[in-house]
Motif scaffolding. Sequence first.
Motif, PDB file in Angstrom:
ATOM      1  N   ALA A 229       0.952  -1.205   0.043  1.00  0.00           N
ATOM      2  CA  ALA A 229       0.020   0.100   0.022  1.00  0.00           C
ATOM      3  C   ALA A 229       0.524   1.340  -0.063  1.00  0.00           C
ATOM      4  O   ALA A 229       0.276   2.327   0.054  1.00  0.00           O
ATOM      5  CB  ALA A 229      -1.003   0.003   1.293  1.00  0.00           C
ATOM      6  N   GLY A 230       2.240   0.943   0.071  1.00  0.00           N
ATOM      7  CA  GLY A 230       3.141   2.330   0.154  1.00  0.00           C
ATOM      8  C   GLY A 230       3.125   3.031   1.348  1.00  0.00           C
ATOM      9  O   GLY A 230       3.386   3.988   1.450  1.00  0.00           O
ATOM     10  N   LEU A 231       2.874   1.929   2.592  1.00  0.00           N
ATOM     11  CA  LEU A 231       2.917   2.813   3.747  1.00  0.00           C
ATOM     12  C   LEU A 231       4.123   2.377   4.553  1.00  0.00           C
ATOM     13  O   LEU A 231       4.393   1.148   4.597  1.00  0.00           O
ATOM     14  CB  LEU A 231       1.812   2.044   4.786  1.00  0.00           C
ATOM     15  N   HIS A 232       4.916   3.223   4.908  1.00  0.00           N
ATOM     16  CA  HIS A 232       6.081   3.172   5.682  1.00  0.00           C
ATOM     17  C   HIS A 232       5.894   3.871   6.822  1.00  0.00           C
ATOM     18  O   HIS A 232       6.299   4.973   7.212  1.00  0.00           O
ATOM     19  CB  HIS A 232       7.402   3.856   5.020  1.00  0.00           C
ATOM     20  N   CYS A 233       5.469   3.127   8.101  1.00  0.00           N
ATOM     21  CA  CYS A 233       5.125   3.340   9.200  1.00  0.00           C
ATOM     22  C   CYS A 233       5.814   2.826  10.434  1.00  0.00           C
ATOM     23  O   CYS A 233       6.100   1.650  10.350  1.00  0.00           O
ATOM     24  CB  CYS A 233       3.656   3.702   9.346  1.00  0.00           C
ATOM     25  N   PRO A 234       5.925   3.402  11.650  1.00  0.00           N
ATOM     26  CA  PRO A 234       6.173   2.761  12.718  1.00  0.00           C
ATOM     27  C   PRO A 234       5.257   1.569  12.898  1.00  0.00           C
ATOM     28  O   PRO A 234       4.199   1.526  12.598  1.00  0.00           O
ATOM     29  CB  PRO A 234       6.085   3.797  13.944  1.00  0.00           C
ATOM     30  N   LEU A 235       5.759   0.414  13.804  1.00  0.00           N
ATOM     31  CA  LEU A 235       4.784  -0.650  13.885  1.00  0.00           C
ATOM     32  C   LEU A 235       5.123  -1.355  15.390  1.00  0.00           C
ATOM     33  O   LEU A 235       6.285  -0.959  16.003  1.00  0.00           O
ATOM     34  CB  LEU A 235       5.600  -1.803  12.934  1.00  0.00           C
ATOM     35  N   ILE A 236       3.964  -1.534  15.930  1.00  0.00           N
ATOM     36  CA  ILE A 236       4.069  -2.369  17.245  1.00  0.00           C
ATOM     37  C   ILE A 236       3.541  -3.639  16.646  1.00  0.00           C
ATOM     38  O   ILE A 236       2.681  -4.139  16.148  1.00  0.00           O
ATOM     39  CB  ILE A 236       2.807  -1.740  18.030  1.00  0.00           C
TER      40      ILE A 236
END
Length: 292
Positions: free
Chosen positions: A56-63
């Motif tokens: 989806a093109g999402l580069h985000c922090p992750l838990i």
Amino acid sequence: MIRLIASDMDGTLLGTKMEVLEENVKAIRFAEKQGITFMAATGRGITEAIPPLKEAGLHCPLITVNGAQAFDENHQEIFTIDIPNQTSKKIMDIFYQHGVYFEVATTQGVFSNSRPRRIENIAMMLANKIPHLTFKMAIAMASAYLDLLAVNYIEDYHKLLDHPDIKILKFITMSQEAGAVLNPVREDLTKLTQTEEIVITSSSPTNIEVNHKNAQKGIAVKHVAEKMGIPLDQVMTIGDNFNDISMLQVAGVSFAMGNAEEEVKQQAKYTTIDHTEAGVAKAIYRAIEENL
């Protein structure tokens, strides 16, 4: 004003094909333009969480792994909370004694001792999350889905305890006969909580998940928010199942999905529509437009 949004993935952010719906992507982009950070908070391990987000093109922090690990937007580890080996052995012994299939999430990925059982369990999860999906269709989807994931297979899980580079993060077991099969297991695990630092939860009515008691989404959200200098009253969380309750409780703004369990809805301040209808997008727009 909301400054951080933490969203569950399965049954929340993802659609029927385990993809991030385009409407949700647009809403996340809109939030980011307002200076809001989006973060995924999932029961999946990082290797299972990244593919749909990347697509989806999402580069985000992750838990990940229910709060056992957290990563920044570059996938650099923030923290890891594992289950000690002595405790892990006791948990394994309970599962083995009850003869149930289970999997182990570790810092080196997910381990399974049976590909057919893993396919069956993934299919069960899909069937529970996607309305009108037959189990036969779910099996086909699960087989294709697993081809995209790196899964480790091992005959005896006890061997993981002898590996110096592997930390155990979570145990999960599933059964279509939820009550009859899982209730006795849950009873024994609950007894174990009296002496061991573990927490028992679930991401669907047909599974049991076991983490270290400090590996919970709510604790992880609080930790990440503090690291970012964001007070909890400026944090928004979105979820659909029991392993999301802790993060719904800590956030200033919380949404339960329309498809959420009733008990989960009772823990959230607001409710949005089903995950198949881009309920995450609706929640994000509402929070921003109404300045929740």
